[in-house]
Scaffold this active site. Sequence first.
Site, PDB file in Angstrom:
ATOM      1  N   GLU A 242      -7.040   4.326   8.113  1.00 55.14           N
ATOM      2  CA  GLU A 242      -6.662   5.519   7.059  1.00 55.14           C
ATOM      3  C   GLU A 242      -7.558   6.705   6.568  1.00 55.14           C
ATOM      4  OE1 GLU A 242      -3.423   5.220   5.529  1.00 55.14           O
ATOM      5  OE2 GLU A 242      -1.935   4.543   7.157  1.00 55.14           O
TER       6      GLU A 242
ATOM      7  N   GLU B 269      -5.595  -5.548  10.281  1.00 56.49           N
ATOM      8  CA  GLU B 269      -4.404  -4.679  10.720  1.00 56.49           C
ATOM      9  C   GLU B 269      -4.691  -3.894  12.072  1.00 56.49           C
ATOM     10  OE1 GLU B 269      -2.635  -2.823   6.880  1.00 56.49           O
ATOM     11  OE2 GLU B 269      -4.032  -1.390   7.256  1.00 56.49           O
TER      12      GLU B 269
ATOM     13  N   SER C  71       3.404  -3.162   9.979  1.00 60.18           N
ATOM     14  CA  SER C  71       5.356  -2.601  10.396  1.00 60.18           C
ATOM     15  C   SER C  71       5.580  -3.780   9.837  1.00 60.18           C
ATOM     16  CB  SER C  71       5.437  -1.949  12.007  1.00 60.18           C
ATOM     17  OG  SER C  71       4.915  -0.696  12.138  1.00 60.18           O
TER      18      SER C  71
ATOM     19  N   HIS D 180      -9.105   0.646   4.757  1.00 57.34           N
ATOM     20  CA  HIS D 180      -8.030   1.329   5.649  1.00 57.34           C
ATOM     21  C   HIS D 180      -8.672   2.219   6.353  1.00 57.34           C
ATOM     22  CE1 HIS D 180      -4.102   2.724   6.304  1.00 57.34           C
ATOM     23  NE2 HIS D 180      -4.012   1.510   5.753  1.00 57.34           N
TER      24      HIS D 180
ATOM     25  N   GLY E  79       3.113  -1.519   4.310  1.00 56.97           N
ATOM     26  CA  GLY E  79       3.355  -0.339   3.745  1.00 56.97           C
ATOM     27  C   GLY E  79       4.238   1.128   3.860  1.00 56.97           C
ATOM     28  N   GLY E  80       4.933   0.843   5.006  1.00 57.16           N
ATOM     29  CA  GLY E  80       6.276   1.747   4.881  1.00 57.16           C
ATOM     30  C   GLY E  80       7.278   0.804   3.512  1.00 57.16           C
TER      31      GLY E  80
ATOM     32  N   GLY F  46       2.019   2.377  10.896  1.00 55.06           N
ATOM     33  CA  GLY F  46       3.420   3.334  10.807  1.00 55.06           C
ATOM     34  C   GLY F  46       3.573   3.623  11.464  1.00 55.06           C
TER      35      GLY F  46
ATOM     36  N   ASN G 163       0.490  -0.856  -0.017  1.00 53.15           N
ATOM     37  CA  ASN G 163      -0.283   0.257   0.367  1.00 53.15           C
ATOM     38  C   ASN G 163       0.493   1.399  -0.249  1.00 53.15           C
ATOM     39  OD1 ASN G 163      -1.453   1.700   1.164  1.00 53.15           O
ATOM     40  ND2 ASN G 163      -2.345   2.032   2.886  1.00 53.15           N
ATOM     41  N   TRP G 164       0.607   1.978  -1.499  1.00 52.49           N
ATOM     42  CA  TRP G 164       1.932   2.763  -0.950  1.00 52.49           C
ATOM     43  C   TRP G 164       1.388   4.450  -0.720  1.00 52.49           C
ATOM     44  CZ3 TRP G 164       4.373   3.167  -6.707  1.00 52.49           C
ATOM     45  CH2 TRP G 164       4.560   2.465  -7.050  1.00 52.49           C
ATOM     46  N   LYS G 165      -0.084   3.982  -0.233  1.00 52.51           N
ATOM     47  CA  LYS G 165      -0.356   5.376   0.422  1.00 52.51           C
ATOM     48  C   LYS G 165      -0.435   6.649  -0.773  1.00 52.51           C
ATOM     49  CE  LYS G 165      -0.026   3.383   4.608  1.00 52.51           C
ATOM     50  NZ  LYS G 165      -0.303   3.380   6.559  1.00 52.51           N
TER      51      LYS G 165
HETATM   52  C1  PEP Z   1      -0.910   0.151   5.613  1.00 48.55           C
HETATM   53  O1  PEP Z   1      -0.899   1.081   6.176  1.00 48.55           O
HETATM   54  O2  PEP Z   1      -1.220  -0.589   5.687  1.00 48.55           O
HETATM   55  C2  PEP Z   1       0.204  -0.600   6.909  1.00 48.55           C
HETATM   56  C3  PEP Z   1       0.764  -1.492   7.076  1.00 48.55           C
HETATM   57  O3  PEP Z   1       1.649   0.300   7.394  1.00 48.55           O
HETATM   58  P1  PEP Z   1       2.359   0.236   8.153  1.00 48.55           P
HETATM   59  O4  PEP Z   1       2.994  -1.266   6.570  1.00 48.55           O
HETATM   60  O5  PEP Z   1       3.504   1.385   7.239  1.00 48.55           O
HETATM   61  O6  PEP Z   1       2.616  -0.290   8.782  1.00 48.55           O
END
Ligand code: PEP
Length: 251
Positions: free
Chosen positions: A98, A168, A214, A96, A235-236, A174, A9-11
């Site tokens: 967010e 999640e 994470s 998600h 994500g990251g 994040g 997920n590049w966001k």
């Molecule tokens: C996400 O945004 O779905 C996520 C899991 O982010 P991260 O891996 O950065 O925690």
Amino acid sequence: MRKKVIAGNWKMNKTLEEGLALASEVVNIAKDEVPADVNLVMCIPYISLAAISKIAGDKVAIGAQNVYQKESGAFTGEISASMLKSVGVKYVIIGHSERREYFGETNQQLADKVNIALANGLTPLFCCGETLAQREKGIHIDFVNTQLTEGLFHLSPEDFKKVVIAYEPIWAIGTGVTASDEQAQEMHAKIREHLASKYSAAVADEISILYGGSMKPDNAKGLLACKDIDGGLIGGASLKSRDFIDIAKSY
Ligand code: PEP
């Protein structure tokens, strides 16, 4: 046999040029290094979908990060499921945390988004997860179960089997704090139990449930080895081709 899915997920990151560069690295490395039974997905910003789906090849599927819940019309700024499909999108993240938090998306809206995605042949990557306060109060299992009930349980078993779920925990997204293997496995097992109570053990057993929060190359192996964890939403670490591929290779 449940499908294994590693989804990035590049966001809201990467211009078109930067995205093309990252995507071509992933595509090139993935074809040699990622096992055939691992489904790789990159959920990328809307503006890059058309161009990147042209270079994605067979090994990497393209996903969007959102979809609007109507088919077409006067909804300025929104993107429909048929538009996503028209540029080669296969997956779409729905719900998600967010989007739930910053854009006020409700379970009812998310149920509508799931319907429109399925009607257009897209695979919903349906997200659920609790806050730290909810976990500390001991209400995390009920909270996640309600998200699943209200967002998904209107579906027929046939449609439900087309959905991928991502658990999640919000406190792990994040933050660099990952759920332990035990915490993640416990929640995934509870989720599967809840799915079985609505549908059947056989249906629940077919649903891929991804962990997100994470996930990195150094913790992926333990998480992905858990019985009820069928992949990751990343994500990251999906913003670095090497890290993303190394997670996918951790199976
Ligand atoms: C996400 O945004 O779905 C996520 C899991 O982010 P991260 O891996 O950065 O925690």
